[in-house]
Design a protein around this motif. Sequence first.
Motif, PDB file in Angstrom:
ATOM      1  N   ARG A   1       0.827  -1.210   0.000  1.00  0.00           N
ATOM      2  CA  ARG A   1       0.000   0.000   0.000  1.00  0.00           C
ATOM      3  C   ARG A   1       0.863   1.263   0.000  1.00  0.00           C
ATOM      4  N   ASN A   2       1.965   1.242   0.745  1.00  0.00           N
ATOM      5  CA  ASN A   2       2.827   2.421   0.872  1.00  0.00           C
ATOM      6  C   ASN A   2       4.285   1.973   0.815  1.00  0.00           C
ATOM      7  N   GLY A   3       4.854   2.060  -0.373  1.00  0.00           N
ATOM      8  CA  GLY A   3       6.233   1.608  -0.569  1.00  0.00           C
ATOM      9  C   GLY A   3       7.273   2.454   0.130  1.00  0.00           C
ATOM     10  N   GLN A   4       6.881   3.620   0.639  1.00  0.00           N
ATOM     11  CA  GLN A   4       7.829   4.504   1.333  1.00  0.00           C
ATOM     12  C   GLN A   4       7.840   4.293   2.840  1.00  0.00           C
ATOM     13  N   ASP A   5       7.114   3.293   3.316  1.00  0.00           N
ATOM     14  CA  ASP A   5       7.055   2.999   4.746  1.00  0.00           C
ATOM     15  C   ASP A   5       8.365   2.317   5.155  1.00  0.00           C
ATOM     16  N   LEU A   6       9.295   3.105   5.666  1.00  0.00           N
ATOM     17  CA  LEU A   6      10.652   2.599   5.927  1.00  0.00           C
ATOM     18  C   LEU A   6      10.666   1.511   7.005  1.00  0.00           C
ATOM     19  N   ALA A   7       9.880   1.694   8.045  1.00  0.00           N
ATOM     20  CA  ALA A   7       9.863   0.703   9.123  1.00  0.00           C
ATOM     21  C   ALA A   7       9.347  -0.639   8.607  1.00  0.00           C
ATOM     22  N   ALA A   8       8.288  -0.600   7.806  1.00  0.00           N
ATOM     23  CA  ALA A   8       7.739  -1.843   7.253  1.00  0.00           C
ATOM     24  C   ALA A   8       8.709  -2.467   6.257  1.00  0.00           C
ATOM     25  N   ARG A   9       9.382  -1.641   5.489  1.00  0.00           N
ATOM     26  CA  ARG A   9      10.391  -2.155   4.547  1.00  0.00           C
ATOM     27  C   ARG A   9      11.531  -2.855   5.301  1.00  0.00           C
ATOM     28  N   GLN A  10      11.981  -2.259   6.398  1.00  0.00           N
ATOM     29  CA  GLN A  10      13.063  -2.877   7.165  1.00  0.00           C
ATOM     30  C   GLN A  10      12.593  -4.192   7.792  1.00  0.00           C
ATOM     31  N   ALA A  11      11.354  -4.219   8.253  1.00  0.00           N
ATOM     32  CA  ALA A  11      10.790  -5.453   8.812  1.00  0.00           C
ATOM     33  C   ALA A  11      10.706  -6.544   7.753  1.00  0.00           C
ATOM     34  N   MET A  12      10.348  -6.175   6.537  1.00  0.00           N
ATOM     35  CA  MET A  12      10.289  -7.141   5.437  1.00  0.00           C
ATOM     36  C   MET A  12      11.670  -7.700   5.123  1.00  0.00           C
ATOM     37  N   LEU A  13      12.671  -6.816   5.098  1.00  0.00           N
ATOM     38  CA  LEU A  13      14.040  -7.277   4.836  1.00  0.00           C
ATOM     39  C   LEU A  13      14.502  -8.269   5.897  1.00  0.00           C
ATOM     40  N   LEU A  14      14.231  -7.941   7.155  1.00  0.00           N
ATOM     41  CA  LEU A  14      14.638  -8.841   8.235  1.00  0.00           C
ATOM     42  C   LEU A  14      13.869 -10.160   8.141  1.00  0.00           C
ATOM     43  N   GLY A  15      12.573 -10.083   7.847  1.00  0.00           N
ATOM     44  CA  GLY A  15      11.786 -11.302   7.703  1.00  0.00           C
ATOM     45  C   GLY A  15      12.320 -12.198   6.603  1.00  0.00           C
ATOM     46  N   ALA A  16      12.679 -11.608   5.473  1.00  0.00           N
ATOM     47  CA  ALA A  16      13.215 -12.389   4.358  1.00  0.00           C
ATOM     48  C   ALA A  16      14.546 -13.030   4.732  1.00  0.00           C
ATOM     49  N   THR A  17      15.364 -12.298   5.478  1.00  0.00           N
ATOM     50  CA  THR A  17      16.658 -12.837   5.909  1.00  0.00           C
ATOM     51  C   THR A  17      16.471 -13.995   6.894  1.00  0.00           C
TER      52      THR A  17
END
Length: 385
Positions: free
Chosen positions: A234-250
């Motif tokens: 929904r919001n690709g600029q959501d930095l906190a959610a983006r960082q959470a996604m990166l950690l989840g993928a790792t």
Amino acid sequence: MSVFQFRTVPHLISEPGASAQLGAYIRQHFPEVKRALLVTDPGFLNTGLVETPLRSLRDAGIEVHVYADVQADPPEAVVMAAVAQAQLFHVELVIGLGGGSSMDVAKLIAVLAPGHQQLADMYGIGKVQGQRLPLVQIPTTAGTGSEVTNISIVTTGATSKMGVVAPQLYADLAILDANLTLGLPPAITAATGIDAMVHAIEAYTSAHLKNPLSDILAQQALTLLSQNLARVCRNGQDLAARQAMLLGATLAGQAFSNAPVAAVHALAYPIGGMFHVPHGLSNALVLPHVLRFNLSHAAPLYAQLASIVAPHASGSEDARAQAMIDAMQALAAETGIVRTLREVGIAESDLDALAEAAMLQTRLLGNNPRPVTLTDARAIYAAAW
């Protein structure tokens, strides 16, 4: 308790903006390095986001060369061209900056550049010999987990893929910087995010090498990914959610590197190889249908995962397992991702060839909780069509 071994990358940094300090981190870990090769793809190079880490490398006194010709599902020719460039410049360290393909190529450069072995001799499990160059991985999508896995996938013919699996492919350092993922379009965000969720689910249900550490990582990965995927779409600029996604993928990558993936990936690879569908989307297309196929053998484990992705599910074990599958389908629908094979240009007449190709993925099929026959594979593709 089961006996197990667990391996992963020795140093992980998770911090928005961390790639701007890349040169300092490399100086800290490898103070003698003078020449590095940065491996990426043309699309990411064109974003301009490479400039900041490049500047930090040069500020640290490291001469850096860029190889930016990586293709999705990289063919052997791309790998060997990158190795030739690494050898030409006598690089001492390799940096993968990009999606799974760039990081996979970086791994192979690191083991091939010293010249101990040919690529053809590395395919399979544990066939890499000798030492590699130091290796740093920086993902720009939250999906493959390649930054923390010991696997590299190469396209070996017109449509076939082969894997190199060896402990030498684990990086020395992985850096998770969500600033590098802010520009990802929703469709790629969705496909790569579901790919990471597949890694977590398949690691948790793997028939071989399932272990307590991978289970914990898979559960935490699924928690982070399920809570943030729709949010970042929904919001690709959501930095906190983006960082959470990166950690989840790792975390999912760490899980499946030790408790390997299974039939979802086995059926996804031919879709990517034969029809050039991105890997994450290929996984998403077959995921619900493989999960339903596995229900008879994996319902207790799916029911456990339901507490994460379908927390309000109740009733019997089978009911909660079905709720988990329904929740995954609902999440895919919420992201707007393509959901049928016909939507990516696959004809019903192609399903037999897909099934035959999937049965060649014996390394992956052996990890599935339920045995898969050719007839089963054809039926799963038909359900996905």
